[in-house]
Scaffold this motif. Structure first.
Motif, PDB file in Angstrom:
ATOM      1  N   PHE A  35      22.789 -13.459  32.687  1.00 17.11           N
ATOM      2  CA  PHE A  35      21.582 -12.633  32.555  1.00 17.11           C
ATOM      3  C   PHE A  35      21.685 -11.846  31.266  1.00 17.11           C
ATOM      4  O   PHE A  35      22.777 -11.460  30.848  1.00 17.11           O
ATOM      5  CB  PHE A  35      21.487 -11.663  33.739  1.00 17.11           C
ATOM      6  CG  PHE A  35      20.422 -10.605  33.561  1.00 17.11           C
ATOM      7  CD1 PHE A  35      19.087 -10.904  33.740  1.00 17.11           C
ATOM      8  CD2 PHE A  35      20.767  -9.304  33.176  1.00 17.11           C
ATOM      9  CE1 PHE A  35      18.104  -9.932  33.549  1.00 17.11           C
ATOM     10  CE2 PHE A  35      19.793  -8.334  32.985  1.00 17.11           C
ATOM     11  CZ  PHE A  35      18.463  -8.654  33.181  1.00 17.11           C
ATOM     12  N   ASP A  36      20.552 -11.615  30.619  1.00 14.25           N
ATOM     13  CA  ASP A  36      20.532 -10.693  29.481  1.00 14.25           C
ATOM     14  C   ASP A  36      19.141 -10.067  29.360  1.00 14.25           C
ATOM     15  O   ASP A  36      18.141 -10.669  29.766  1.00 14.25           O
ATOM     16  CB  ASP A  36      20.889 -11.409  28.179  1.00 14.25           C
ATOM     17  CG  ASP A  36      21.223 -10.427  27.053  1.00 14.25           C
ATOM     18  OD1 ASP A  36      21.775  -9.347  27.340  1.00 14.25           O
ATOM     19  OD2 ASP A  36      20.911 -10.728  25.897  1.00 14.25           O
ATOM     20  N   ARG A  37      19.120  -8.870  28.818  1.00 18.13           N
ATOM     21  CA  ARG A  37      17.859  -8.171  28.567  1.00 18.13           C
ATOM     22  C   ARG A  37      17.988  -7.424  27.257  1.00 18.13           C
ATOM     23  O   ARG A  37      19.034  -6.846  26.960  1.00 18.13           O
ATOM     24  CB  ARG A  37      17.594  -7.171  29.692  1.00 18.13           C
ATOM     25  CG  ARG A  37      16.415  -6.231  29.400  1.00 18.13           C
ATOM     26  CD  ARG A  37      16.336  -5.087  30.388  1.00 18.13           C
ATOM     27  NE  ARG A  37      15.753  -5.521  31.652  1.00 18.13           N
ATOM     28  CZ  ARG A  37      15.632  -4.743  32.723  1.00 18.13           C
ATOM     29  NH1 ARG A  37      16.092  -3.502  32.698  1.00 18.13           N
ATOM     30  NH2 ARG A  37      15.075  -5.184  33.821  1.00 18.13           N
ATOM     31  N   HIS A  38      16.939  -7.445  26.459  1.00 12.69           N
ATOM     32  CA  HIS A  38      16.902  -6.613  25.252  1.00 12.69           C
ATOM     33  C   HIS A  38      15.578  -5.857  25.191  1.00 12.69           C
ATOM     34  O   HIS A  38      14.549  -6.352  25.655  1.00 12.69           O
ATOM     35  CB  HIS A  38      17.047  -7.456  23.975  1.00 12.69           C
ATOM     36  CG  HIS A  38      18.463  -7.840  23.675  1.00 12.69           C
ATOM     37  ND1 HIS A  38      19.254  -7.150  22.783  1.00 12.69           N
ATOM     38  CD2 HIS A  38      19.234  -8.829  24.170  1.00 12.69           C
ATOM     39  CE1 HIS A  38      20.452  -7.717  22.737  1.00 12.69           C
ATOM     40  NE2 HIS A  38      20.473  -8.738  23.559  1.00 12.69           N
ATOM     41  N   ARG A  39      15.645  -4.687  24.581  1.00  8.79           N
ATOM     42  CA  ARG A  39      14.468  -3.907  24.292  1.00  8.79           C
ATOM     43  C   ARG A  39      13.703  -4.586  23.158  1.00  8.79           C
ATOM     44  O   ARG A  39      14.303  -5.200  22.275  1.00  8.79           O
ATOM     45  CB  ARG A  39      14.908  -2.512  23.858  1.00  8.79           C
ATOM     46  CG  ARG A  39      13.956  -1.392  24.088  1.00  8.79           C
ATOM     47  CD  ARG A  39      14.740  -0.087  24.319  1.00  8.79           C
ATOM     48  NE  ARG A  39      15.826   0.121  23.368  1.00  8.79           N
ATOM     49  CZ  ARG A  39      15.656   0.581  22.120  1.00  8.79           C
ATOM     50  NH1 ARG A  39      14.452   0.852  21.655  1.00  8.79           N
ATOM     51  NH2 ARG A  39      16.699   0.778  21.341  1.00  8.79           N
ATOM     52  N   LEU A  53      20.215 -17.485  24.566  1.00  8.81           N
ATOM     53  CA  LEU A  53      21.589 -17.940  24.301  1.00  8.81           C
ATOM     54  C   LEU A  53      22.603 -16.978  24.902  1.00  8.81           C
ATOM     55  O   LEU A  53      23.657 -17.410  25.375  1.00  8.81           O
ATOM     56  CB  LEU A  53      21.827 -18.116  22.798  1.00  8.81           C
ATOM     57  CG  LEU A  53      21.083 -19.277  22.131  1.00  8.81           C
ATOM     58  CD1 LEU A  53      21.574 -19.459  20.698  1.00  8.81           C
ATOM     59  CD2 LEU A  53      21.199 -20.586  22.900  1.00  8.81           C
ATOM     60  N   HIS A  54      22.309 -15.687  24.910  1.00 10.66           N
ATOM     61  CA  HIS A  54      23.252 -14.731  25.516  1.00 10.66           C
ATOM     62  C   HIS A  54      23.398 -14.994  27.012  1.00 10.66           C
ATOM     63  O   HIS A  54      24.505 -14.932  27.564  1.00 10.66           O
ATOM     64  CB  HIS A  54      22.790 -13.291  25.280  1.00 10.66           C
ATOM     65  CG  HIS A  54      22.846 -12.876  23.839  1.00 10.66           C
ATOM     66  ND1 HIS A  54      22.555 -11.600  23.411  1.00 10.66           N
ATOM     67  CD2 HIS A  54      23.162 -13.578  22.723  1.00 10.66           C
ATOM     68  CE1 HIS A  54      22.682 -11.539  22.090  1.00 10.66           C
ATOM     69  NE2 HIS A  54      23.047 -12.736  21.655  1.00 10.66           N
ATOM     70  N   ALA A  55      22.285 -15.310  27.687  1.00  8.91           N
ATOM     71  CA  ALA A  55      22.354 -15.631  29.119  1.00  8.91           C
ATOM     72  C   ALA A  55      23.156 -16.912  29.335  1.00  8.91           C
ATOM     73  O   ALA A  55      23.958 -17.011  30.276  1.00  8.91           O
ATOM     74  CB  ALA A  55      20.948 -15.767  29.702  1.00  8.91           C
TER      75      ALA A  55
HETATM   76 MG    MG Z   1      22.185  -9.790  24.450  1.00 10.46          MG
END
Ligand code: MG
Length: 159
Positions: free
Chosen positions: A8-12, A42-44
């Motif tokens: 999982f990943d989240r960005h503002r 890609l981070h996820a």
């Molecule tokens: Mg990230």
């Protein structure tokens, strides 16, 4: 032997920033606030790969406090994570992903993202799925303040 991993990943989001998803440049008026290129997809995927082999998460291996990983293309994180996967005696069987973003609509970039992820994971394109969702106008994603990505990867024993 097979192993499953979740990521999982989240960005503002902020105006005027580059939006890269799955290693693909997407036309957008907003993009992620991040030290790296902020490629949540890609981070996820990296988190899912590391998860499948019990190797922690992306922040453990590629901390943004380390100058080596500043402003690095996220492709590099996937390449490094695939090194861990190989050393664990595994290869990717398939990966399923979801990007959750209010705007822009992403459908026209889907196949380019699948192709890029497949190349990075050293699998055929039919082993990679990319889904898109919206925040349905509620919460930080729905208000256009953030974007998220989810990934599940299955690894199998390498020959
Ligand atoms: Mg990230």
């Amino acid at each position: 032997m097979s192993r499953i991993g979740h990521g999982f990943d989240r960005h503002r989001l902020a105006p005027g920033r580059r939006l890269r998803l799955g290693g693909v440049e997407v036309e957008s008026e907003v993009g992620p606030v991040s030290h790296s290129d902020g490629d949540v997809l890609l981070h996820a995927v990296v988190n899912a790969l590391l998860g499948a082999i019990g190797e922690g998460d992306i922040g453990l291996h590629f901390p943004d406090t380390d100058p080596r990983w500043r402003d690095v293309d996220s492709d590099r994180f996937v390449v490094e994570a695939m090194g861990f996967v190989r050393r664990a005696g595994c290869r990717v069987a398939n990966v399923d992903t979801t990007v959750v973003l209010e705007r822009p609509r992403l459908g026209r970039w889907r196949n380019a993202m699948r192709e890029r992820i497949a190349a990075l994971l050293e699998v055929a394109i039919d082993r990679v799925n990319v889904k898109f969702g919206s925040g349905e106008t509620v919460g930080p994603v729905g208000r256009g303040e953030a974007l998220e990505a989810h990934a599940v990867v299955l690894l199998e024993a390498a020959d």
